[in-house]
Write a protein that holds these residues in place. Sequence first.
Motif, PDB file in Angstrom:
ATOM      1  N   GLN A  62      81.262 103.557 -58.744  1.00 32.81           N
ATOM      2  CA  GLN A  62      81.762 103.896 -57.412  1.00 32.81           C
ATOM      3  C   GLN A  62      80.840 104.893 -56.729  1.00 32.81           C
ATOM      4  N   MET A  63      80.331 105.869 -57.481  1.00 34.52           N
ATOM      5  CA  MET A  63      79.424 106.859 -56.893  1.00 34.52           C
ATOM      6  C   MET A  63      78.117 106.194 -56.466  1.00 34.52           C
ATOM      7  N   GLU A  64      77.655 105.205 -57.225  1.00 34.15           N
ATOM      8  CA  GLU A  64      76.456 104.468 -56.832  1.00 34.15           C
ATOM      9  C   GLU A  64      76.684 103.711 -55.529  1.00 34.15           C
ATOM     10  N   LEU A  65      77.883 103.172 -55.343  1.00 36.26           N
ATOM     11  CA  LEU A  65      78.211 102.496 -54.080  1.00 36.26           C
ATOM     12  C   LEU A  65      78.226 103.498 -52.923  1.00 36.26           C
ATOM     13  N   HIS A  66      78.803 104.677 -53.156  1.00 38.16           N
ATOM     14  CA  HIS A  66      78.822 105.701 -52.114  1.00 38.16           C
ATOM     15  C   HIS A  66      77.404 106.129 -51.732  1.00 38.16           C
ATOM     16  N   VAL A  67      76.568 106.319 -52.742  1.00 36.45           N
ATOM     17  CA  VAL A  67      75.185 106.738 -52.473  1.00 36.45           C
ATOM     18  C   VAL A  67      74.448 105.657 -51.692  1.00 36.45           C
ATOM     19  N   GLN A  68      74.652 104.409 -52.049  1.00 35.80           N
ATOM     20  CA  GLN A  68      74.013 103.325 -51.293  1.00 35.80           C
ATOM     21  C   GLN A  68      74.489 103.329 -49.844  1.00 35.80           C
ATOM     22  N   ALA A  69      75.783 103.577 -49.640  1.00 39.78           N
ATOM     23  CA  ALA A  69      76.311 103.649 -48.280  1.00 39.78           C
ATOM     24  C   ALA A  69      75.668 104.805 -47.515  1.00 39.78           C
ATOM     25  N   MET A  70      75.497 105.949 -48.175  1.00 43.91           N
ATOM     26  CA  MET A  70      74.854 107.086 -47.511  1.00 43.91           C
ATOM     27  C   MET A  70      73.418 106.731 -47.122  1.00 43.91           C
ATOM     28  N   HIS A  71      72.720 106.024 -48.000  1.00 42.99           N
ATOM     29  CA  HIS A  71      71.363 105.559 -47.680  1.00 42.99           C
ATOM     30  C   HIS A  71      71.395 104.621 -46.477  1.00 42.99           C
ATOM     31  N   ASP A  72      72.387 103.746 -46.435  1.00 40.86           N
ATOM     32  CA  ASP A  72      72.514 102.818 -45.300  1.00 40.86           C
ATOM     33  C   ASP A  72      72.720 103.565 -43.986  1.00 40.86           C
ATOM     34  N   TYR A  73      73.376 104.742 -44.054  1.00 39.32           N
ATOM     35  CA  TYR A  73      73.560 105.584 -42.871  1.00 39.32           C
ATOM     36  C   TYR A  73      72.324 106.447 -42.580  1.00 39.32           C
ATOM     37  N   GLY A  74      71.339 106.398 -43.464  1.00 36.20           N
ATOM     38  CA  GLY A  74      70.120 107.173 -43.259  1.00 36.20           C
ATOM     39  C   GLY A  74      70.145 108.559 -43.865  1.00 36.20           C
ATOM     40  N   LEU A  75      71.130 108.847 -44.727  1.00 38.71           N
ATOM     41  CA  LEU A  75      71.208 110.154 -45.374  1.00 38.71           C
ATOM     42  C   LEU A  75      70.545 110.109 -46.745  1.00 38.71           C
ATOM     43  N   TRP A  76      70.068 111.259 -47.203  1.00 39.99           N
ATOM     44  CA  TRP A  76      69.507 111.380 -48.544  1.00 39.99           C
ATOM     45  C   TRP A  76      70.662 111.683 -49.498  1.00 39.99           C
ATOM     46  N   ALA A  77      70.808 110.865 -50.547  1.00 40.05           N
ATOM     47  CA  ALA A  77      71.915 111.057 -51.485  1.00 40.05           C
ATOM     48  C   ALA A  77      71.504 110.592 -52.871  1.00 40.05           C
ATOM     49  N   THR A  78      72.123 111.183 -53.879  1.00 42.02           N
ATOM     50  CA  THR A  78      71.881 110.813 -55.265  1.00 42.02           C
ATOM     51  C   THR A  78      73.196 110.825 -56.046  1.00 42.02           C
ATOM     52  N   VAL A  79      73.150 110.222 -57.222  1.00 50.59           N
ATOM     53  CA  VAL A  79      74.267 110.263 -58.169  1.00 50.59           C
ATOM     54  C   VAL A  79      73.858 111.214 -59.289  1.00 50.59           C
TER      55      VAL A  79
END
Length: 94
Positions: free
Chosen positions: A72-89
């Motif tokens: 689930q956290m990997e899905l959230h991080v991918q969504a953040m990337h799709d919004y253009g934000l830097w994110a990691t798990v």
Amino acid sequence: MSLPLEDIRLDESAATAGPWQAVVWNDPVNLMSYVAYVFRTYFGYSRERAEQLMLAVHHVGHAVVAEGAREQMELHVQAMHDYGLWATVREGGA
């Protein structure tokens, strides 16, 4: 003597059980208002919670925006990337 296959599967699932965190990092590109908008839109956070998290990203450099199962956290991080934000798990408590 080798371990039964069931034991190996249990060990693998325990290693990925969590808790895991989705972390959003500060970047020089996105406006603070946009980051808060993403948190409200994607996670459904209240305006106050979204602004708290956005301010943590801005002042501390990062914020934990969600915790749970690794997938689930990997899905959230991918969504953040799709919004253009830097994110990691990362593993919780790190």
